[in-house]
Write a protein that holds these residues in place. Sequence first.
Motif, PDB file in Angstrom:
ATOM      1  N   UNK A 102      42.057 -69.155  12.752  1.00 55.65           N
ATOM      2  CA  UNK A 102      41.860 -68.192  13.835  1.00 55.65           C
ATOM      3  C   UNK A 102      40.993 -67.012  13.401  1.00 55.65           C
ATOM      4  N   UNK A 103      41.190 -66.550  12.195  1.00 55.69           N
ATOM      5  CA  UNK A 103      40.387 -65.442  11.689  1.00 55.69           C
ATOM      6  C   UNK A 103      38.926 -65.820  11.550  1.00 55.69           C
ATOM      7  N   UNK A 104      38.668 -67.017  11.067  1.00 54.20           N
ATOM      8  CA  UNK A 104      37.288 -67.477  10.951  1.00 54.20           C
ATOM      9  C   UNK A 104      36.654 -67.612  12.333  1.00 54.20           C
ATOM     10  N   UNK A 105      37.419 -68.119  13.279  1.00 53.27           N
ATOM     11  CA  UNK A 105      36.907 -68.224  14.642  1.00 53.27           C
ATOM     12  C   UNK A 105      36.564 -66.842  15.188  1.00 53.27           C
ATOM     13  N   UNK A 121      40.055 -58.200   9.454  1.00 61.79           N
ATOM     14  CA  UNK A 121      40.258 -59.627   9.152  1.00 61.79           C
ATOM     15  C   UNK A 121      39.755 -59.967   7.749  1.00 61.79           C
ATOM     16  N   UNK A 122      38.558 -59.502   7.410  1.00 63.82           N
ATOM     17  CA  UNK A 122      37.980 -59.800   6.097  1.00 63.82           C
ATOM     18  C   UNK A 122      38.825 -59.230   4.961  1.00 63.82           C
ATOM     19  N   UNK A 123      39.233 -57.979   5.115  1.00 59.32           N
ATOM     20  CA  UNK A 123      39.995 -57.323   4.043  1.00 59.32           C
ATOM     21  C   UNK A 123      41.377 -57.945   3.898  1.00 59.32           C
ATOM     22  N   UNK A 124      42.066 -58.146   5.014  1.00 60.25           N
ATOM     23  CA  UNK A 124      43.407 -58.740   4.934  1.00 60.25           C
ATOM     24  C   UNK A 124      43.374 -60.134   4.331  1.00 60.25           C
ATOM     25  N   UNK A 125      42.355 -60.945   4.695  1.00 59.98           N
ATOM     26  CA  UNK A 125      42.236 -62.272   4.087  1.00 59.98           C
ATOM     27  C   UNK A 125      41.983 -62.176   2.593  1.00 59.98           C
ATOM     28  N   UNK A 126      41.115 -61.242   2.183  1.00 66.11           N
ATOM     29  CA  UNK A 126      40.828 -61.089   0.755  1.00 66.11           C
ATOM     30  C   UNK A 126      42.073 -60.669  -0.014  1.00 66.11           C
ATOM     31  N   UNK A 127      42.891 -59.826   0.595  1.00 67.30           N
ATOM     32  CA  UNK A 127      44.122 -59.389  -0.064  1.00 67.30           C
ATOM     33  C   UNK A 127      45.122 -60.545  -0.138  1.00 67.30           C
ATOM     34  N   UNK A 128      45.347 -61.205   1.000  1.00 68.28           N
ATOM     35  CA  UNK A 128      46.336 -62.298   1.048  1.00 68.28           C
ATOM     36  C   UNK A 128      45.935 -63.475   0.171  1.00 68.28           C
TER      37      UNK A 128
END
Length: 145
Positions: A113-116, A45-52
């Motif tokens: 949702x990712x933060x949750x 979740x962390x990596x995908x968010x940082x990329x997006x």
Amino acid sequence: MNGKRLQFAASPGVVGKVRDAVRRLAADLGAAESVGDQLALVADELINNAIEHGSVYRRRGESLALEVAAAAAGRLRIEFVDPEMPGELVARLAAHVAEATGGLPALDSERGRGLFLLTVFLQDLRVEAAGAAGGLRIVGHVATS
């Protein structure tokens, strides 16, 4: 073994490799397999968010970093750093994480949702500036069993 820091490019091709490395690190630190799976999900979740989301601000090509280390008895610490995230976005993310601890995001919401998920799997979750030069640091803990 006290922990290990992984550094990697903000590229979709690294996500699977980092998930595997996180599972191995958790096992090396005495965590149950299910804990390694949870940390791998958090890392994903962390990596995908940082990329997006980082595509709008990432200019210097600095590496992302993730560390899994032993913490207090029976706990592991996970730390994620995105050194290029601007301070105003770090502050906004910190506010969103505080809101996410209040419960499930609205079902019609496109975000949150990712933060949750982070608030479900991690204890003592902190979102803060990585240093004087800015950047994002996210730190949380998980029980090893």
